[in-house]
Design a protein around this motif. Sequence first.
Motif, PDB file in Angstrom:
ATOM      1  N   ARG A 220       0.838  -1.209   0.000  1.00  0.00           N
ATOM      2  CA  ARG A 220       0.000   0.000   0.000  1.00  0.00           C
ATOM      3  C   ARG A 220       0.869   1.254   0.000  1.00  0.00           C
ATOM      4  NH1 ARG A 220      -5.398   0.314   2.168  1.00  0.00           N
ATOM      5  NH2 ARG A 220      -6.359  -1.702   2.549  1.00  0.00           N
ATOM      6  N   ILE A 221       1.864   1.259   0.865  1.00  0.00           N
ATOM      7  CA  ILE A 221       2.731   2.425   0.977  1.00  0.00           C
ATOM      8  C   ILE A 221       3.537   2.620  -0.307  1.00  0.00           C
ATOM      9  CG2 ILE A 221       4.700   3.388   2.238  1.00  0.00           C
ATOM     10  CD1 ILE A 221       3.601   1.906   4.724  1.00  0.00           C
ATOM     11  N   ARG A 222       4.008   1.515  -0.883  1.00  0.00           N
ATOM     12  CA  ARG A 222       4.767   1.628  -2.134  1.00  0.00           C
ATOM     13  C   ARG A 222       3.908   2.259  -3.225  1.00  0.00           C
ATOM     14  NH1 ARG A 222       6.045  -0.664  -6.930  1.00  0.00           N
ATOM     15  NH2 ARG A 222       4.240  -2.049  -6.836  1.00  0.00           N
ATOM     16  N   ARG A 223       2.648   1.846  -3.313  1.00  0.00           N
ATOM     17  CA  ARG A 223       1.761   2.397  -4.335  1.00  0.00           C
ATOM     18  C   ARG A 223       1.446   3.869  -4.062  1.00  0.00           C
ATOM     19  NH1 ARG A 223      -0.365  -1.254  -7.829  1.00  0.00           N
ATOM     20  NH2 ARG A 223      -0.030  -3.462  -7.335  1.00  0.00           N
ATOM     21  N   ARG A 224       1.307   4.227  -2.798  1.00  0.00           N
ATOM     22  CA  ARG A 224       1.103   5.646  -2.465  1.00  0.00           C
ATOM     23  C   ARG A 224       2.286   6.481  -2.935  1.00  0.00           C
ATOM     24  NH1 ARG A 224      -2.113   7.197   2.106  1.00  0.00           N
ATOM     25  NH2 ARG A 224      -0.348   8.259   3.077  1.00  0.00           N
ATOM     26  N   GLN A 225       3.493   5.948  -2.746  1.00  0.00           N
ATOM     27  CA  GLN A 225       4.677   6.686  -3.161  1.00  0.00           C
ATOM     28  C   GLN A 225       4.766   6.784  -4.684  1.00  0.00           C
ATOM     29  OE1 GLN A 225       6.907   8.242  -0.971  1.00  0.00           O
ATOM     30  NE2 GLN A 225       5.282   7.732   0.474  1.00  0.00           N
ATOM     31  N   LEU A 226       4.368   5.735  -5.385  1.00  0.00           N
ATOM     32  CA  LEU A 226       4.383   5.782  -6.844  1.00  0.00           C
ATOM     33  C   LEU A 226       3.423   6.838  -7.377  1.00  0.00           C
ATOM     34  CD1 LEU A 226       4.491   1.981  -7.774  1.00  0.00           C
ATOM     35  CD2 LEU A 226       6.299   3.680  -8.155  1.00  0.00           C
ATOM     36  N   ALA A 227       2.295   7.022  -6.676  1.00  0.00           N
ATOM     37  CA  ALA A 227       1.288   7.982  -7.118  1.00  0.00           C
ATOM     38  C   ALA A 227       1.609   9.413  -6.712  1.00  0.00           C
ATOM     39  CB  ALA A 227      -0.081   7.591  -6.554  1.00  0.00           C
ATOM     40  N   ALA A 228       2.540   9.598  -5.790  1.00  0.00           N
ATOM     41  CA  ALA A 228       2.855  10.930  -5.287  1.00  0.00           C
ATOM     42  C   ALA A 228       3.748  11.691  -6.264  1.00  0.00           C
ATOM     43  CB  ALA A 228       3.543  10.828  -3.930  1.00  0.00           C
ATOM     44  N   SER A 229       3.763  12.997  -6.119  1.00  0.00           N
ATOM     45  CA  SER A 229       4.651  13.823  -6.937  1.00  0.00           C
ATOM     46  C   SER A 229       6.096  13.581  -6.526  1.00  0.00           C
ATOM     47  CB  SER A 229       4.302  15.302  -6.769  1.00  0.00           C
ATOM     48  OG  SER A 229       4.476  15.702  -5.414  1.00  0.00           O
ATOM     49  N   ASP A 230       7.028  13.914  -7.432  1.00  0.00           N
ATOM     50  CA  ASP A 230       8.437  13.634  -7.179  1.00  0.00           C
ATOM     51  C   ASP A 230       8.946  14.297  -5.903  1.00  0.00           C
ATOM     52  OD1 ASP A 230       8.560  12.076  -9.429  1.00  0.00           O
ATOM     53  OD2 ASP A 230       9.484  13.607 -10.696  1.00  0.00           O
ATOM     54  N   ASP A 231       8.445  15.502  -5.595  1.00  0.00           N
ATOM     55  CA  ASP A 231       8.945  16.211  -4.426  1.00  0.00           C
ATOM     56  C   ASP A 231       8.358  15.673  -3.123  1.00  0.00           C
ATOM     57  OD1 ASP A 231       6.398  17.189  -5.083  1.00  0.00           O
ATOM     58  OD2 ASP A 231       6.791  19.116  -4.121  1.00  0.00           O
ATOM     59  N   GLN A 232       7.376  14.795  -3.201  1.00  0.00           N
ATOM     60  CA  GLN A 232       6.767  14.222  -2.006  1.00  0.00           C
ATOM     61  C   GLN A 232       7.115  12.753  -1.817  1.00  0.00           C
ATOM     62  OE1 GLN A 232       2.611  14.898  -2.713  1.00  0.00           O
ATOM     63  NE2 GLN A 232       2.626  16.949  -1.828  1.00  0.00           N
ATOM     64  N   ALA A 233       7.643  12.115  -2.837  1.00  0.00           N
ATOM     65  CA  ALA A 233       7.751  10.657  -2.834  1.00  0.00           C
ATOM     66  C   ALA A 233       9.151  10.177  -2.484  1.00  0.00           C
ATOM     67  CB  ALA A 233       7.350  10.103  -4.196  1.00  0.00           C
ATOM     68  N   THR A 234       9.205   8.994  -1.883  1.00  0.00           N
ATOM     69  CA  THR A 234      10.426   8.209  -1.729  1.00  0.00           C
ATOM     70  C   THR A 234      10.103   6.846  -2.322  1.00  0.00           C
ATOM     71  OG1 THR A 234      11.059   9.385   0.296  1.00  0.00           O
ATOM     72  CG2 THR A 234      12.118   7.273  -0.128  1.00  0.00           C
ATOM     73  N   ARG A 235      10.460   6.647  -3.569  1.00  0.00           N
ATOM     74  CA  ARG A 235      10.063   5.414  -4.264  1.00  0.00           C
ATOM     75  C   ARG A 235      11.063   4.304  -3.952  1.00  0.00           C
ATOM     76  NH1 ARG A 235       8.686   9.634  -8.080  1.00  0.00           N
ATOM     77  NH2 ARG A 235       6.414   9.858  -7.991  1.00  0.00           N
TER      78      ARG A 235
ATOM     79  N   SER B 258      10.516  12.180   3.739  1.00  0.00           N
ATOM     80  CA  SER B 258       9.583  12.781   2.788  1.00  0.00           C
ATOM     81  C   SER B 258       8.187  12.529   3.351  1.00  0.00           C
ATOM     82  CB  SER B 258       9.775  12.195   1.384  1.00  0.00           C
ATOM     83  OG  SER B 258       9.602  10.797   1.386  1.00  0.00           O
ATOM     84  N   THR B 259       7.421  11.625   2.753  1.00  0.00           N
ATOM     85  CA  THR B 259       6.087  11.303   3.254  1.00  0.00           C
ATOM     86  C   THR B 259       6.057   9.851   3.721  1.00  0.00           C
ATOM     87  OG1 THR B 259       5.452  10.780   0.985  1.00  0.00           O
ATOM     88  CG2 THR B 259       4.861  12.966   1.809  1.00  0.00           C
ATOM     89  N   ASP B 260       5.029   9.507   4.507  1.00  0.00           N
ATOM     90  CA  ASP B 260       4.848   8.144   5.015  1.00  0.00           C
ATOM     91  C   ASP B 260       6.043   7.657   5.829  1.00  0.00           C
ATOM     92  OD1 ASP B 260       2.289   7.835   4.079  1.00  0.00           O
ATOM     93  OD2 ASP B 260       2.867   6.825   2.229  1.00  0.00           O
ATOM     94  N   GLY B 261       6.738   8.573   6.478  1.00  0.00           N
ATOM     95  CA  GLY B 261       7.834   8.186   7.361  1.00  0.00           C
ATOM     96  C   GLY B 261       9.026   7.583   6.661  1.00  0.00           C
ATOM     97  N   LEU B 262       9.233   7.903   5.396  1.00  0.00           N
ATOM     98  CA  LEU B 262      10.317   7.322   4.614  1.00  0.00           C
ATOM     99  C   LEU B 262      11.400   8.354   4.341  1.00  0.00           C
ATOM    100  CD1 LEU B 262       8.196   5.393   1.960  1.00  0.00           C
ATOM    101  CD2 LEU B 262       9.340   4.416   3.951  1.00  0.00           C
ATOM    102  N   GLY B 263      12.620   7.982   4.606  1.00  0.00           N
ATOM    103  CA  GLY B 263      13.765   8.798   4.242  1.00  0.00           C
ATOM    104  C   GLY B 263      14.803   7.908   3.593  1.00  0.00           C
ATOM    105  N   THR B 264      15.922   8.466   3.242  1.00  0.00           N
ATOM    106  CA  THR B 264      17.003   7.694   2.642  1.00  0.00           C
ATOM    107  C   THR B 264      18.246   7.778   3.516  1.00  0.00           C
ATOM    108  OG1 THR B 264      17.709   9.591   1.334  1.00  0.00           O
ATOM    109  CG2 THR B 264      16.159   8.057   0.294  1.00  0.00           C
ATOM    110  N   ASP B 265      19.152   6.859   3.244  1.00  0.00           N
ATOM    111  CA  ASP B 265      20.428   6.827   3.949  1.00  0.00           C
ATOM    112  C   ASP B 265      21.085   8.200   3.935  1.00  0.00           C
ATOM    113  OD1 ASP B 265      22.976   6.171   4.923  1.00  0.00           O
ATOM    114  OD2 ASP B 265      23.601   5.198   3.057  1.00  0.00           O
ATOM    115  N   GLU B 266      21.183   8.824   2.741  1.00  0.00           N
ATOM    116  CA  GLU B 266      21.917  10.093   2.659  1.00  0.00           C
ATOM    117  C   GLU B 266      21.143  11.240   3.296  1.00  0.00           C
ATOM    118  OE1 GLU B 266      19.713  10.157  -1.348  1.00  0.00           O
ATOM    119  OE2 GLU B 266      20.502   8.691   0.075  1.00  0.00           O
ATOM    120  N   ALA B 267      19.803  11.204   3.260  1.00  0.00           N
ATOM    121  CA  ALA B 267      19.025  12.262   3.906  1.00  0.00           C
ATOM    122  C   ALA B 267      19.199  12.204   5.421  1.00  0.00           C
ATOM    123  CB  ALA B 267      17.544  12.139   3.536  1.00  0.00           C
TER     124      ALA B 267
END
Length: 448
Positions: A49-64, A251-260
Amino acid sequence: MTQNWPISDHRSAEQLERDSAAVRAQVSNLVSPNGDAAARRDSDAVVERIRRRQLAASDDQATRFVTYTPADGSGPVLCAENRLVVDADAAQAGRLGGLLAGYAAADRAGRSPRRRTRVFRGQGNRSLDALRRDAKRLRDDHGIMAGVNAIVPLGYIVKGNSYPGPTVAPGAFASNGGGAPVRVAIVDTGLTAAPRTDAWDTGVVRNGTDPVNVLAPLDRIDWFAGHGTFAAGIVRQIAPDCEVVVYRFTSTDGLGTDEAAADMMIQAADEAAGGRLIINASFGAPAVDGVPPLAMREAVRYISETYPKTLIVASAGNDGSERPLYPAAFPGVKAVGALNSDLSPAAFSNRGDWVQCSTVGVGVVSTFVEGRLPPEDGIGTDVDFPANSWATWSGTSFTAPQIAGAVAALCGDDGALPPSAAFDQLIAGRPTLDDLGAVVHLLPGTPA
């Protein structure tokens, strides 16, 4: 305030009974995916569900991201789509153009100049297996450290559909009368733009705003929004007079990246300018193919070498295993596990000789955000949180800020005490549990 630990629980018997029901559901979702096939399918469905939400989000909001399940069955790992992280020294960096044909630099905006680790994006859409092979080639054939770009989720975002339950405030906010200067930096989701009116966030500095609900459906709190608010409230309960700065790396849904995550940790340390600082990291990611998150590794090393008055405290993770989570398992970081309210080990807590201490992580009470949960329709019973809300939540995400707050309180009592020495003082003489370290009782938690 040290003489008041553990802090008393002032909830009524009726409120405690209601809270316990919510907490049992939280713990069930934390524990059951580890060994129950049906629960694992439910948990995987939430991740999808979360993966699909990220796919549907804009680039500035998503962590795919894509998911990877290790051969040992230890649970899914989230990795950024089509990205590698490379840690090359100056001589090696000059060779990367030829060694990474088919890749282009893709560093995040605002990348810290302190960090030499770089992110590269594959042209086209490389599979995760192809990324792992390319990283292995760099390591094995050329001596260059490289790995997939780990997604760093908050707490147990891959552990099912558990979410906070509403409860009552423990009381009015009250200062202890001041203290020596010390700062706690909470690297997390940030705080909401609108301040609370109950004084519990008075003086807390916002460095990044938690948008709360920016993904559809817009009438619901996004996954893990409010996480930074909850962590900040924990610190304020234990060390009401310390300075608190909340940074946003997600970004959204509590997702970040290693470098962030790495960049925000470095920024927090640099902005403290050598003063006494405790960095709270209620997040983490495991190693993939034996390679830990490289940007966070570099951040921890930089902070440890540059700022001796800075201490990093991190959550041990909620896999219920001995699998190390990073940054908690990096040398010099204080890893914190979770206990039940009776101080027995919480079944979901990670453990191992890399965990220095543990505190109550079941049914912790703290500040929360306004809005409605769950994040999507059809998951569970709707719960509405008013302004100035309080909630119960469970996980090692909420043990680390207790220890960070306690270290800050001890530093506030003694202006000459470095945070590392304050941590040693905090755990000295405490009872211990195998693979969970010293038992430190600070907040009461909730019986499950």
